[in-house]
Design an enzyme around this catalytic site. Structure first.
Site, PDB file in Angstrom:
ATOM      1  N   HIS A  51      58.006  58.158  36.821  1.00 19.90           N
ATOM      2  CA  HIS A  51      57.899  58.087  37.725  1.00 19.90           C
ATOM      3  C   HIS A  51      56.335  56.752  37.908  1.00 19.90           C
ATOM      4  O   HIS A  51      56.487  56.181  37.957  1.00 19.90           O
ATOM      5  CB  HIS A  51      57.979  58.777  38.596  1.00 19.90           C
ATOM      6  N   ASP A  94      50.640  24.057  35.985  1.00 21.99           N
ATOM      7  CA  ASP A  94      51.562  24.118  35.443  1.00 21.99           C
ATOM      8  C   ASP A  94      50.806  25.880  34.937  1.00 21.99           C
ATOM      9  O   ASP A  94      50.283  25.279  34.937  1.00 21.99           O
ATOM     10  CB  ASP A  94      52.629  24.706  34.615  1.00 21.99           C
ATOM     11  N   TRP A 135      52.222  60.520  32.690  1.00 24.26           N
ATOM     12  CA  TRP A 135      52.824  59.422  32.402  1.00 24.26           C
ATOM     13  C   TRP A 135      50.965  59.474  31.244  1.00 24.26           C
ATOM     14  O   TRP A 135      51.124  58.590  30.540  1.00 24.26           O
ATOM     15  CB  TRP A 135      52.218  58.200  33.690  1.00 24.26           C
ATOM     16  N   SER A 160      53.585  42.174  25.777  1.00 24.01           N
ATOM     17  CA  SER A 160      53.431  41.293  27.202  1.00 24.01           C
ATOM     18  C   SER A 160      52.623  41.082  28.005  1.00 24.01           C
ATOM     19  O   SER A 160      52.002  40.377  28.110  1.00 24.01           O
ATOM     20  CB  SER A 160      54.464  41.971  27.551  1.00 24.01           C
ATOM     21  N   SER A 161      51.564  42.064  28.091  1.00 30.51           N
ATOM     22  CA  SER A 161      50.384  42.234  29.187  1.00 30.51           C
ATOM     23  C   SER A 161      49.566  41.062  28.270  1.00 30.51           C
ATOM     24  O   SER A 161      48.533  40.381  29.019  1.00 30.51           O
ATOM     25  CB  SER A 161      49.947  43.448  29.614  1.00 30.51           C
ATOM     26  N   HIS A 180      41.128  54.320  32.307  1.00 33.79           N
ATOM     27  CA  HIS A 180      40.028  53.395  33.302  1.00 33.79           C
ATOM     28  C   HIS A 180      40.337  51.754  33.843  1.00 33.79           C
ATOM     29  O   HIS A 180      40.386  51.826  34.861  1.00 33.79           O
ATOM     30  CB  HIS A 180      38.661  54.452  33.299  1.00 33.79           C
ATOM     31  N   GLU A 219      42.541  50.425  33.596  1.00 28.83           N
ATOM     32  CA  GLU A 219      43.913  50.096  33.596  1.00 28.83           C
ATOM     33  C   GLU A 219      43.946  50.119  34.970  1.00 28.83           C
ATOM     34  O   GLU A 219      43.928  49.668  35.922  1.00 28.83           O
ATOM     35  CB  GLU A 219      44.751  50.900  32.928  1.00 28.83           C
ATOM     36  N   TYR A 242      41.314  49.841  37.150  1.00 21.83           N
ATOM     37  CA  TYR A 242      40.835  48.383  37.528  1.00 21.83           C
ATOM     38  C   TYR A 242      41.686  47.002  37.452  1.00 21.83           C
ATOM     39  O   TYR A 242      41.755  46.007  38.442  1.00 21.83           O
ATOM     40  CB  TYR A 242      39.673  48.267  37.019  1.00 21.83           C
ATOM     41  N   SER A 264      41.151  39.404  49.982  1.00 24.11           N
ATOM     42  CA  SER A 264      40.178  38.520  50.164  1.00 24.11           C
ATOM     43  C   SER A 264      40.312  36.579  50.212  1.00 24.11           C
ATOM     44  O   SER A 264      40.641  35.991  51.163  1.00 24.11           O
ATOM     45  CB  SER A 264      39.408  38.012  48.398  1.00 24.11           C
ATOM     46  N   HIS A 277      34.919  60.210  33.167  1.00 32.06           N
ATOM     47  CA  HIS A 277      35.076  61.186  34.107  1.00 32.06           C
ATOM     48  C   HIS A 277      36.224  62.167  34.575  1.00 32.06           C
ATOM     49  O   HIS A 277      37.005  62.591  35.446  1.00 32.06           O
ATOM     50  CB  HIS A 277      34.736  60.766  35.489  1.00 32.06           C
ATOM     51  N   HIS A 278      37.463  61.736  33.791  1.00 29.26           N
ATOM     52  CA  HIS A 278      38.752  61.982  33.505  1.00 29.26           C
ATOM     53  C   HIS A 278      38.698  63.723  33.387  1.00 29.26           C
ATOM     54  O   HIS A 278      39.828  63.993  33.327  1.00 29.26           O
ATOM     55  CB  HIS A 278      39.815  60.668  33.050  1.00 29.26           C
ATOM     56  N   THR A 336      32.097  48.338  45.036  1.00 33.75           N
ATOM     57  CA  THR A 336      33.232  48.225  45.822  1.00 33.75           C
ATOM     58  C   THR A 336      32.895  48.430  47.489  1.00 33.75           C
ATOM     59  O   THR A 336      33.199  47.274  48.365  1.00 33.75           O
ATOM     60  CB  THR A 336      33.724  49.920  45.360  1.00 33.75           C
ATOM     61  N   LYS A 387      32.370  45.205  48.489  1.00 32.33           N
ATOM     62  CA  LYS A 387      33.593  44.208  48.475  1.00 32.33           C
ATOM     63  C   LYS A 387      34.250  44.604  49.997  1.00 32.33           C
ATOM     64  O   LYS A 387      34.240  43.588  50.827  1.00 32.33           O
ATOM     65  CB  LYS A 387      35.030  44.991  47.696  1.00 32.33           C
ATOM     66  N   ARG A 390      49.563  69.727  40.497  1.00 33.06           N
ATOM     67  CA  ARG A 390      50.353  68.307  39.861  1.00 33.06           C
ATOM     68  C   ARG A 390      51.669  69.073  38.592  1.00 33.06           C
ATOM     69  O   ARG A 390      51.049  69.682  38.087  1.00 33.06           O
ATOM     70  CB  ARG A 390      49.911  67.502  40.221  1.00 33.06           C
TER      71      ARG A 390
END
Lengths: 530, 187
Positions: free
Chosen positions: A77, A106, A146, A174-175, A258, A260, A262, A273, A307-308, A333, A336, A455
């Site tokens: 998931h 294009d 994950w 790909s990315s 991290h 990722e 963002y 926006s 921080h993770h 943030t 924004k 979790r």
């Protein structure tokens, strides 16, 4: 003028027909459409897995699935929603919108664009094949979450982990190709007069996101390569027995992980926006501060990864550094969020479906942002770590954040894509059911998390029963209301009230100067931007 | 003007520059392995202590301080050995060399190569704990059923922060990956 264009382009404006149109497509719109449909399909696959998880958690005890299968569900998931839904959906939006918004015909590298899309079905085919094999009784699918922490994924990983590694390599390639394409397009194909500080915010956020992708996807490729050699070729990057260190895995992973997160939220900021000024009928408040805030968030994302990992036994100095650095992210943030609110302030607002999703995003993403701030306080995080509080946090920023912005973006731009208006009533039903369902599933998780429910465990103590039952009901409302979305999208592509060129009264930007539906090649002569 | 965008000369330059970043960052992921080690060695975080012998230097013995050092032994899940310290605890003065012994016994009927990984707690004291001789510096091979006493000689640096009065030295014995015992453990 238009006659001249048609004449000039007659020889290569023909579209291939049948399956070849899609397989060999080099057209940014067709590729964007494929990205979006792929993401939509994966959304239902990943969503079905979420419903398996929630159904099992409806009441305490083990009911529906074996714990081993539950672990595979939580893992897949997460992987599918992150790499298969949110990232491809944003790349799809970029494919459709970036050339139209900067006045280009294009993407800059159309053949690479084709390749970067067509790698994705392969990558997810491999990943999902491991689940199918697991259901047929041949070993286990990836079951380590994950985040695939070593040694769960190395020493103790099932045989299918090698499928997973290969799949991550392919989606990484790909990315990276997608990101290179977007950067090349933005740098080289802007219409005359479109200076960097005149680009729409969506283009800016994608420009910065693409750099983030280029910087961190190779690190992800590196970490899975280390796993691969640890598992198969006798190295010991993460194996203490051979002089490695499992905590190293977490450092390398979160150095990717991290930025990722963002990557998954900056384009959402861009979408919001675009939508908010359109329906507030005002220019965006603080354009340049929006750009600088996006860049600051991107920079900060590289220096806060640990921080993770507050509970891994870091020294106090490290915890303090990562705690304060993380708190800093709240500043750009906040800029924004205040800019969006200021854009709405004294605007002539109307609440069509895209605007509802944008406002829902601002409100619910901010809740997720606040819980993020709570968790960056290192001593408090010892309580929150690995509980449902974390699950609540990242679903507020990803499901009711990033996914909301994608849904809003689809409603916002689908009249331009198809030439038809979507059904506003169904859109509103979709928004309200998704919002109510989403809050029912994710809000109670804050409470059970604070009370200590861990979790990724298929069973829980009795005192968490009511909140979990509520969350499961919410999850099913959330999940099934997406069928309304699917129906609405299909119905819109097939026909409906014709959309005007401008579509929205307050629309501003080059994409709204093109006819609806947008022509196969966007701007064959570059527009002049004042 | 740009009807054939893929021939824009700027694209090749953009691609090549971005590919340098891509390969650079791929390398950086691997560079984090030694960097992380260096960082932990310098700062002594993560309880990392020296894995090579420190030259014994005679130091002023600070008899005003007593440091209690505890010894811990543990085995990785697959390690079929018995492993324990002969002394649970000693008290030393900073600067005073001390010798203690661990015992390891191979409980199987096959020779096994093991590798002990040391760790010192609290982590910030790790850089002040110096081992001049240790069985953890090399691999240890025990024949079938063999029992061996393994010495550790250490000295606590007198610069040890004032508020640290207790240290714990722990060793975890791992099977050397790829040694023949690996197959044994999986049976």
């Amino acid at each position: 003028m238009s006659a001249v264009i048609e004449e000039h382009h007659e020889h290569h404006d023909h579209k291939p027909t049948g399956i070849g149109r899609w397989l060999f497509s080099t057209n940014h719109k067709d590729i964007g459409t494929m990205y979006l449909w792929f993401s939509f399909l994966m959304f239902f696959v990943g969503g079905a897995m979420a419903l398996v998880i929630r159904a099992e958690l409806f009441e305490p005890g083990l009911q529906l699935v074996e714990p081993e299968f539950f672990n595979q569900m939580t893992t897949l998931h997460g992987l599918i929603m992150v790499f298969g839904v949110i990232m491809p959906a944003f790349v799809g939006l970029a494919n459709w919108q970036v050339p139209m918004m900067i006045g280009a015909p294009d993407m800059a590298l159309p053949r690479m664009n084709n390749w970067s899309f067509w790698l994705l079905p392969g990558a997810f085919g491999i990943l999902i094949a491991s689940l199918i094999m697991s259901m047929m009784g041949m070993g286990s699918a990836p079951n380590f979450g994950w985040t695939f922490y070593a040694p769960l994924s190395t020493t103790y990983g099932p045989a299918s982990t090698d499928y997973f590694i290969f799949s991550v390599h392919i989606m990484g390639i790909s990315s990276i190709m997608g990101a290179i394409n977007i950067i090349a397009t933005i740098m080289n194909l802007r219409a005359p007069g479109m200076t960097y500080m005149k680009m729409p915010i969506f283009v800016w956020t994608w420009f910065i996101t693409a750099y983030l992708l280029i910087a961190v996807m190779p690190v992800l490729a590196g970490v899975v390569t280390m796993m691969l050699t640890d598992r198969n070729f006798g190295t010991s990057f993460f194996n203490a027995a051979g002089g490695g260190d499992p905590v190293l895995f977490q450092h390398v992973f979160w150095f990717f992980g991290h930025p990722e997160v963002y990557i998954m939220i900056l384009p959402a900021f861009g979408v919001v926006s675009q939508i908010v000024p359109t329906f507030a009928r005002k220019k965006i408040f603080g354009y340049s501060s929006m750009v600088y805030a996006t860049a600051s968030i991107a920079f900060l994302s590289f220096i806060v990864w640990a921080h993770h990992m507050f509970t891994t036994g870091m020294p106090v100095a490290g915890e303090l550094y990562f705690m304060y650095a993380t708190m800093l992210i709240a500043i750009p943030t906040g800029v924004k969020v205040f800019n969006w609110v200021s854009t709405m302030w004294r605007g002539s607002m109307t609440f069509e479906t895209p605007m509802l999703f944008a406002i829902g995003f601002i409100f619910l993403f901010t809740i997720g942002g606040f819980t993020g701030l709570m968790m960056c306080i290192a001593p408090a995080d010892f309580q929150y770590h690995d509980t449902y509080f974390i699950v609540a946090h990242f679903h507020y920023v990803l499901a009711t954040g990033a996914a909301f912005s994608i849904m809003g973006a689809v409603y916002f731009w689908i009249p331009k894509w198809t030439g038809n208006m979507y059904n506003e009533t169904l859109g509103k039903w979709h928004f309200w059911l998704t919002t109510i369902g989403g809050n029912m599933v994710f809000f109670p998780m804050h409470f059970v998390g604070l009370a200590g429910m861990p979790r990724r465990i298929p069973d829980y103590s009795l005192q968490f029963a009511e909140f979990n039952a509520l969350a499961t009901v919410g999850a099913f409302i959330f999940g099934f209301s997406q069928l309304i979305f699917l129906y609405n999208v299909i119905k819109t592509t097939r026909g409906g009230e014709k959309a005007t060129e401008k579509v929205w009264e307050g629309a501003d930007g080059l994409e709204w100067t093109l006819p609806s539906p947008a022509p196969f090649h966007s701007f064959t002569t570059p527009p002049q931007v004042r | 003007m740009t009807s054939q965008p893929n021939q824009n000369p700027g694209n090749a330059r953009v691609i090549s520059r971005l590919m340098i970043i891509v390969f650079g960052m791929f390398g950086f992921g691997f560079a984090m392995v030694p960097l992380y080690d260096v960082f932990c060695d310098i700062t002594g975080i993560n309880g990392k202590t020296n894995d090579q012998a420190v030259q014994a230097v005679s130091r002023q013995i600070d008899e005003s301080r007593n440091i209690e050092v505890e010894f811990i032994a543990s085995l990785n899940a697959d390690m079929p050995w018995a492993f324990y310290p002969l002394q649970k605890k000693v008290t030393v003065h900073p600067g005073q060399p001390m010798r203690i012994n661990y015992v390891a016994k191979n409980l199987t009927d096959k020779a096994i190569i093991g590798h002990a990984v040391p760790s010192v707690a609290p982590g910030r004291a790790a850089t002040y704990f110096e081992k001049t001789e240790c069985f953890c510096f090399t691999e240890q091979k025990l024949e079938a059923g063999e029992e061996k006493e393994m010495p550790v000689i250490f000295v606590v640096d007198p610069e040890l922060p004032e508020d640290v009065n207790q240290l714990a030295l722990s060793y975890t014995f791992f099977i050397k990956p790829g040694s023949e015992a690996q197959t044994l453990a999986q049976n």
